[in-house]
Scaffold this motif. Structure first.
Motif, PDB file in Angstrom:
ATOM      1  N   GLY A 285       0.802  -1.210   0.000  1.00 22.76           N
ATOM      2  CA  GLY A 285       0.000   0.000   0.000  1.00 22.76           C
ATOM      3  C   GLY A 285       0.833   1.258   0.000  1.00 22.76           C
ATOM      4  N   LEU A 286       0.120   2.365  -0.179  1.00 24.17           N
ATOM      5  CA  LEU A 286       0.736   3.686  -0.244  1.00 24.17           C
ATOM      6  C   LEU A 286       0.006   4.613   0.727  1.00 24.17           C
ATOM      7  CD1 LEU A 286       2.766   5.578  -1.619  1.00 24.17           C
ATOM      8  CD2 LEU A 286       1.035   5.991  -3.380  1.00 24.17           C
ATOM      9  N   LEU A 287       0.757   5.183   1.655  1.00 28.92           N
ATOM     10  CA  LEU A 287       0.225   6.081   2.674  1.00 28.92           C
ATOM     11  C   LEU A 287       0.585   7.514   2.306  1.00 28.92           C
ATOM     12  CD1 LEU A 287      -1.088   6.371   5.526  1.00 28.92           C
ATOM     13  CD2 LEU A 287       1.230   6.138   6.462  1.00 28.92           C
ATOM     14  N   LEU A 288      -0.421   8.302   1.912  1.00 29.10           N
ATOM     15  CA  LEU A 288      -0.162   9.712   1.634  1.00 29.10           C
ATOM     16  C   LEU A 288      -0.034  10.461   2.954  1.00 29.10           C
ATOM     17  CD1 LEU A 288      -2.514  10.776  -1.305  1.00 29.10           C
ATOM     18  CD2 LEU A 288      -0.229   9.786  -1.394  1.00 29.10           C
ATOM     19  N   PHE A 289       0.849  11.449   2.961  1.00 23.83           N
ATOM     20  CA  PHE A 289       0.988  12.290   4.142  1.00 23.83           C
ATOM     21  C   PHE A 289       1.222  13.727   3.716  1.00 23.83           C
ATOM     22  CE2 PHE A 289       5.413  11.442   3.171  1.00 23.83           C
ATOM     23  CZ  PHE A 289       6.103  12.560   3.595  1.00 23.83           C
ATOM     24  N   ARG A 290       0.958  14.621   4.658  1.00 23.20           N
ATOM     25  CA  ARG A 290       1.267  16.026   4.452  1.00 23.20           C
ATOM     26  C   ARG A 290       1.836  16.573   5.755  1.00 23.20           C
ATOM     27  NH1 ARG A 290      -5.010  18.040   3.676  1.00 23.20           N
ATOM     28  NH2 ARG A 290      -5.673  17.753   5.827  1.00 23.20           N
TER      29      ARG A 290
ATOM     30  N   TRP B 107       4.640   2.114   1.542  1.00 21.41           N
ATOM     31  CA  TRP B 107       5.454   3.278   1.216  1.00 21.41           C
ATOM     32  C   TRP B 107       4.665   4.513   1.612  1.00 21.41           C
ATOM     33  CZ3 TRP B 107       5.491  -1.086  -1.631  1.00 21.41           C
ATOM     34  CH2 TRP B 107       6.742  -1.607  -1.993  1.00 21.41           C
ATOM     35  N   ALA B 108       5.363   5.618   1.798  1.00 19.93           N
ATOM     36  CA  ALA B 108       4.719   6.900   2.080  1.00 19.93           C
ATOM     37  C   ALA B 108       5.055   7.854   0.943  1.00 19.93           C
ATOM     38  CB  ALA B 108       5.211   7.463   3.402  1.00 19.93           C
ATOM     39  N   LEU B 109       4.158   8.794   0.705  1.00 21.04           N
ATOM     40  CA  LEU B 109       4.336   9.795  -0.339  1.00 21.04           C
ATOM     41  C   LEU B 109       3.743  11.100   0.166  1.00 21.04           C
ATOM     42  CD1 LEU B 109       4.954  10.675  -3.299  1.00 21.04           C
ATOM     43  CD2 LEU B 109       2.684   9.784  -3.890  1.00 21.04           C
ATOM     44  N   GLU B 110       4.556  12.157   0.156  1.00 18.90           N
ATOM     45  CA  GLU B 110       4.048  13.461   0.549  1.00 18.90           C
ATOM     46  C   GLU B 110       3.258  14.038  -0.611  1.00 18.90           C
ATOM     47  OE1 GLU B 110       5.460  17.764   2.389  1.00 18.90           O
ATOM     48  OE2 GLU B 110       6.991  16.281   1.854  1.00 18.90           O
ATOM     49  N   ALA B 111       1.968  14.293  -0.377  1.00 17.39           N
ATOM     50  CA  ALA B 111       1.098  14.810  -1.435  1.00 17.39           C
ATOM     51  C   ALA B 111      -0.201  15.306  -0.822  1.00 17.39           C
ATOM     52  CB  ALA B 111       0.779  13.712  -2.458  1.00 17.39           C
ATOM     53  N   GLU B 112      -0.843  16.205  -1.532  1.00 20.78           N
ATOM     54  CA  GLU B 112      -2.181  16.673  -1.161  1.00 20.78           C
ATOM     55  C   GLU B 112      -3.191  15.899  -2.005  1.00 20.78           C
ATOM     56  OE1 GLU B 112      -3.613  18.715   1.021  1.00 20.78           O
ATOM     57  OE2 GLU B 112      -1.720  19.270   1.950  1.00 20.78           O
ATOM     58  N   LEU B 113      -4.320  15.604  -1.411  1.00 19.66           N
ATOM     59  CA  LEU B 113      -5.411  14.955  -2.145  1.00 19.66           C
ATOM     60  C   LEU B 113      -6.716  15.404  -1.515  1.00 19.66           C
ATOM     61  CD1 LEU B 113      -6.204  12.839  -4.355  1.00 19.66           C
ATOM     62  CD2 LEU B 113      -6.343  11.196  -2.507  1.00 19.66           C
ATOM     63  N   ASP B 114      -7.607  15.923  -2.337  1.00 16.04           N
ATOM     64  CA  ASP B 114      -8.922  16.335  -1.878  1.00 16.04           C
ATOM     65  C   ASP B 114      -9.783  15.072  -1.771  1.00 16.04           C
ATOM     66  OD1 ASP B 114     -11.449  17.378  -1.428  1.00 16.04           O
ATOM     67  OD2 ASP B 114     -11.497  18.576  -3.263  1.00 16.04           O
ATOM     68  N   VAL B 115     -10.199  14.716  -0.564  1.00 18.61           N
ATOM     69  CA  VAL B 115     -10.970  13.481  -0.391  1.00 18.61           C
ATOM     70  C   VAL B 115     -12.304  13.524  -1.141  1.00 18.61           C
ATOM     71  CG1 VAL B 115      -9.890  12.765   1.770  1.00 18.61           C
ATOM     72  CG2 VAL B 115     -11.907  14.222   1.842  1.00 18.61           C
TER      73      VAL B 115
END
Length: 167
Positions: free
Chosen positions: A9-14, A95-103
């Motif tokens: 999986g991929l965990l987005l973070f900000r 993995w983690a990925l720094e990104a913005e995402l509008d839910v």
């Protein structure tokens, strides 16, 4: 020969700036379907899914992100958060990925199952029925136990704090 179940999986973070301190927020999803309906604690997950020997973990994480959220993976550099073995015996790689995402832009994928059980009726349910940006503390409460370690590892890598299993 027995093969163990594996998910990726991929965990987005900000990065967020609090009063005098910096921290992260993570994007997690509430698991869909009747089993998880009405549950909050330990009912959320990193967007992830199973993969077989014909697919590598990173490719599976990318595929599952698109399937579960219905949006492309944001651009950016992936950060390995390692593996964790869940109570079910499944090994999860994240993995983690720094990104913005509008839910509000998310269009979750679906799965079919017989519901109610024994009825012979197949119904479709979202794989994840809602998504939220969460503080590490809220994520530690919401995430299933075997995935909480990833938030601690993320904070350790991004903020240089000590990783704990619950936050």
């Amino acid at each position: 020969m027995s093969t163990s179940r594996r998910s990726a999986g991929l965990l987005l973070f900000r990065i967020v700036e609090g009063v005098g301190e910096r921290d992260v927020e993570v994007l997690i999803g509430h698991m869909g379907g009747p089993f998880w309906a009405g549950r909050e604690t330990a009912a959320w997950s990193v967007p992830k899914g199973e993969y077989g020997p014909e697919e590598d973990a990173e490719t599976a994480a990318r595929r599952e992100f698109v399937e579960e959220l219905g949006v492309p993976v944001p651009p950016g550099e992936w950060m390995a958060l390692g593996e964790s073995r869940q109570r079910s015996g499944k090994t999860v790689t994240v993995w983690a990925l720094e990104a913005e995402l509008d839910v509000a832009s998310v269009v979750p994928g679906t799965f079919s199952m017989e519901w109610p059980r024994g009825s012979g009726v197949q119904r479709e349910f979202p794989e994840m029925d809602r998504f939220a940006w969460c503080t590490p503390e809220l994520a530690a409460e919401r995430l299933i136990v075997g995935q909480r370690v990833f938030v601690g590892r993320l904070r350790a890598q991004v903020l240089g704090t000590a990783a704990s299993p619950d936050a």
